[in-house]
Design a protein around this motif. Structure first.
Motif, mmCIF file in Angstrom:
data_model
loop_
_atom_site.group_PDB
_atom_site.id
_atom_site.type_symbol
_atom_site.label_atom_id
_atom_site.label_comp_id
_atom_site.label_asym_id
_atom_site.label_seq_id
_atom_site.Cartn_x
_atom_site.Cartn_y
_atom_site.Cartn_z
ATOM 1 N N UNK A 246 1.106 -1.131 -0.437
ATOM 2 C CA UNK A 246 -0.048 -0.546 0.238
ATOM 3 C C UNK A 246 1.467 0.874 0.089
ATOM 4 N N UNK A 247 2.036 1.301 -0.303
ATOM 5 C CA UNK A 247 2.848 2.502 -0.332
ATOM 6 C C UNK A 247 3.496 2.762 -1.407
ATOM 7 N N UNK A 248 3.232 4.302 -2.000
ATOM 8 C CA UNK A 248 3.989 4.591 -3.645
ATOM 9 C C UNK A 248 5.770 4.724 -3.354
ATOM 10 N N UNK A 249 6.480 5.153 -4.632
ATOM 11 C CA UNK A 249 7.961 4.256 -4.451
ATOM 12 C C UNK A 249 8.120 5.584 -3.132
ATOM 13 N N UNK A 250 8.180 6.412 -3.003
ATOM 14 C CA UNK A 250 8.443 7.569 -1.857
ATOM 15 C C UNK A 250 8.944 6.782 -0.710
ATOM 16 N N UNK A 251 7.320 6.157 -0.412
ATOM 17 C CA UNK A 251 7.519 5.897 1.416
ATOM 18 C C UNK A 251 7.698 4.274 1.114
ATOM 19 N N UNK A 252 8.453 3.665 -0.279
ATOM 20 C CA UNK A 252 8.967 2.848 -0.029
ATOM 21 C C UNK A 252 10.742 2.764 -0.189
ATOM 22 N N UNK A 253 11.068 3.809 -0.069
ATOM 23 C CA UNK A 253 12.472 4.004 -0.230
ATOM 24 C C UNK A 253 12.540 5.030 1.458
ATOM 25 N N UNK A 254 11.928 5.182 1.835
ATOM 26 C CA UNK A 254 11.913 5.425 3.685
ATOM 27 C C UNK A 254 11.653 4.173 4.628
ATOM 28 N N UNK A 255 10.646 3.155 4.121
ATOM 29 C CA UNK A 255 10.555 1.604 4.924
ATOM 30 C C UNK A 255 11.520 1.437 4.267
ATOM 31 N N UNK A 256 12.642 0.906 3.608
ATOM 32 C CA UNK A 256 13.830 0.653 3.533
ATOM 33 C C UNK A 256 14.837 1.356 4.013
ATOM 34 N N UNK A 257 14.935 2.498 4.109
ATOM 35 C CA UNK A 257 15.872 2.856 5.443
ATOM 36 C C UNK A 257 16.264 2.401 6.697
ATOM 37 N N UNK A 258 14.558 2.545 6.768
ATOM 38 C CA UNK A 258 14.468 2.533 8.541
ATOM 39 C C UNK A 258 15.129 0.719 8.769
ATOM 40 N N UNK A 259 14.402 0.007 7.627
ATOM 41 C CA UNK A 259 14.827 -1.697 7.633
ATOM 42 C C UNK A 259 16.069 -1.515 8.024
#
Length: 497
Positions: free
Chosen positions: A171-184
């Motif tokens: 349910x995430x857009x590309x920018x949100x996905x990149x932020x999630x990956x940074x947090x991971x």
């Protein structure tokens, strides 16, 4: 090499006659992001249920830090080992972030909840794991990515350092996905280990160090992501080489065959800017991962949902949205995704179920002719080779395959001009599956336009062409004769160009 944080060996799980997992294996090292991939039905969810203590395996062992997994009933012990962040939120939306973080374990003072301490401890917990969320905000008001981080923080507060992320980017857009990956990545540096489940293989290469592949309920391979080319990963998931696969030979639909369904600019929360046509006598498949929007699109065309924009026409007439009865009257027949919940009235007979869509033709002035209904139902039973004593037998007595044939019979009873089939062969035996697909072929030969949504490649192989949805958009079209690895690569978002 460090000792494994999580080990699962020889996991077997059966549900009655169905083997959901025949040989599940997983070895996850501390501090890594480990991908678990496989097509729908490969056994991923079953393995996660075993790893998180929701179900006990029939055979096999699970170990954390070299020690046997806790007893199934010891939920607190499991929470200290592992947590799963699912696609669907497990937080209570009307409660604040702080209340969700410490639900059922709020700090007390003289027998009452200490709200000041609750807020302070929540703020400390969020700060510890660098989660930038106001602890006093309602969880329902959070963005999806922030809600996921709150769920991760809650899991970490129990002591768990192994987090399962189940389709976290759906349910995430590309920018949100990149932020999630940074947090991971930041959490990995702090000693957190992830099991990452995704249908989008591009993401596996971006964020994971190791990948395990399941296929047909069995472990296939575990390898470092950097050493596994994408083509090899897709081949491991598909389980086919080009030489093994026999192409289906069939007459193609003429380019000048009349258009039955024409959709333009259809959009909703689940799909965007959908243009598609289906000609009379053509079978068009819709493929995609679970979050692609394919089912919601098909259900919209069958009258179950109303798109936010766009139009659809059937033989030139505007198709009604949000009204199943009106869609039926407009010429749409549908086999819904779940025969138990949406397809059958279990307290009624086979004949009653099979003729529900055509009651208006079986009598006048609101009365249904019993003999006429029996005759129509008997004909449908014969046409679909439903193994039953007769139309009066309760539909609840039937096997899964025969029950699905009753659902198909009802969809065909109204002589639809557009037949929408959603997972038409899910959970049926091989013989019933072939019978159902033969009915799809005969509908096509009768000039019916057919739209089929399925995770089963055998269903899609009968199509004249297959459209692939990815994050709600049509991203590829495969004409008949495609190979498994080509279609799976499109479904998983792998760019072979």
């Amino acid at each position: 090499m460090s000792a494994p944080l999580v080990e699962a060996e020889g996991i077997v799980k059966r549900y009655g006659p169905t083997v959901a997992l025949a040989d599940g294996r997983l070895t996850v090292l501390p501090g890594e992001s480990h991908a678990l991939v496989g097509r729908n039905g490969a056994g991923k969810s079953t393995l996660v249920n075993v790893l998180t203590g929701l179900q006990a395996p029939d055979e096999g062992t699970v170990r954390f830090d070299g020690e046997p997994a806790p007893a199934l009933a010891d939920r607190d012990a499991w929470r200290r080992k592992v947590a799963c962040v699912y696609q669907k939120p497990t937080v209570v939306p009307e409660l604040t972030v702080a209340e969700n973080l410490f639900i059922n374990r709020q700090p007390l003072q003289r027998g009452f909840i200490s709200w000041r301490r609750l807020r302070r401890e929540a703020a400390d917990l969020l700060a510890t794991w660098d989660v930038h969320v106001d602890p006093e905000v309602r969880t329902a008001d959070l963005k999806v990515e922030d809600r996921q981080m709150v769920e991760i923080a809650r899991a970490l507060s129990f002591g768990a350092r192994f987090i399962v992320l189940d389709e976290p980017t759906a349910q995430l857009d590309n920018r949100e996905i990149e932020r999630l990956f940074s947090r991971m990545r930041a959490l990995q540096d702090s000693g957190v280990t992830f099991l990452f489940i995704s249908h989008h293989l591009q993401e596996v290469y971006e964020v994971c160090q190791t990948v395990t592949v399941l296929r047909d309920a069995r472990w296939i391979t575990t390898a470092p992501v950097a050493e596994l080319p994408r083509a090899a990963l897709v081949e491991a998931m598909a389980g086919e080489t080009v030489a093994e696969q026999a192409a289906t030979v069939r007459d193609t639909v003429a380019d000048d065959a009349p258009v039955a369904l024409e959709a333009r600019g259809l959009s909703s929360e689940s799909y965007r800017d959908i243009d598609l046509t289906v000609r009379h006598g053509e079978v068009v498949g819709l493929a995609g991962s679970s979050g692609s929007g394919k089912i919601e699109l098909a259900e919209s065309l069958a009258g179950l949902h109303t798109p936010t924009s766009g139009t659809a026409r059937l033989d030139g007439r505007r198709l009604p949205f949000g009204d199943v009865q009106a869609a039926l009257g407009a010429g749409v027949g549908c086999v819904p995704r779940d025969r138990h919940e949406q397809g059958l009235v279990t307290g009624m007979s086979i004949g009653d179920n099979a003729t529900l869509s055509v009651l208006g033709r079986l009598g006048r002035y609101g009365f249904v002719g019993t003999q006429r209904r029996r005759a129509v139902a008997t004909d449908l039973i014969a046409r679909l080779d439903i193994h039953a004593e007769g139309p009066d037998q309760p539909v609840s007595d039937l096997s899964g395959g025969n029950a699905q044939k009753v659902v198909m019979a009802r969809a065909l009873a109204s002589d639809p001009r557009l037949l929408v089939l959603i997972n038409p062969t899910a959970g049926v035996d091989v013989k019933s599956k072939e019978s159902l697909l033969a009915r799809m072929d005969s509908a096509r030969e009768d000039g019916t336009a057919v739209l089929v949504v399925s995770d089963e490649l055998d269903d899609l192989r009968r199509c004249d062409r297959v459209l692939v949805l990815f994050h709600g958009r049509i991203v590829a079209e495969h004409p008949a004769g495609w190979h498994d690895h080509e279609l799976i690569a499109s479904i998983e978002g792998v760019d072979h160009g």
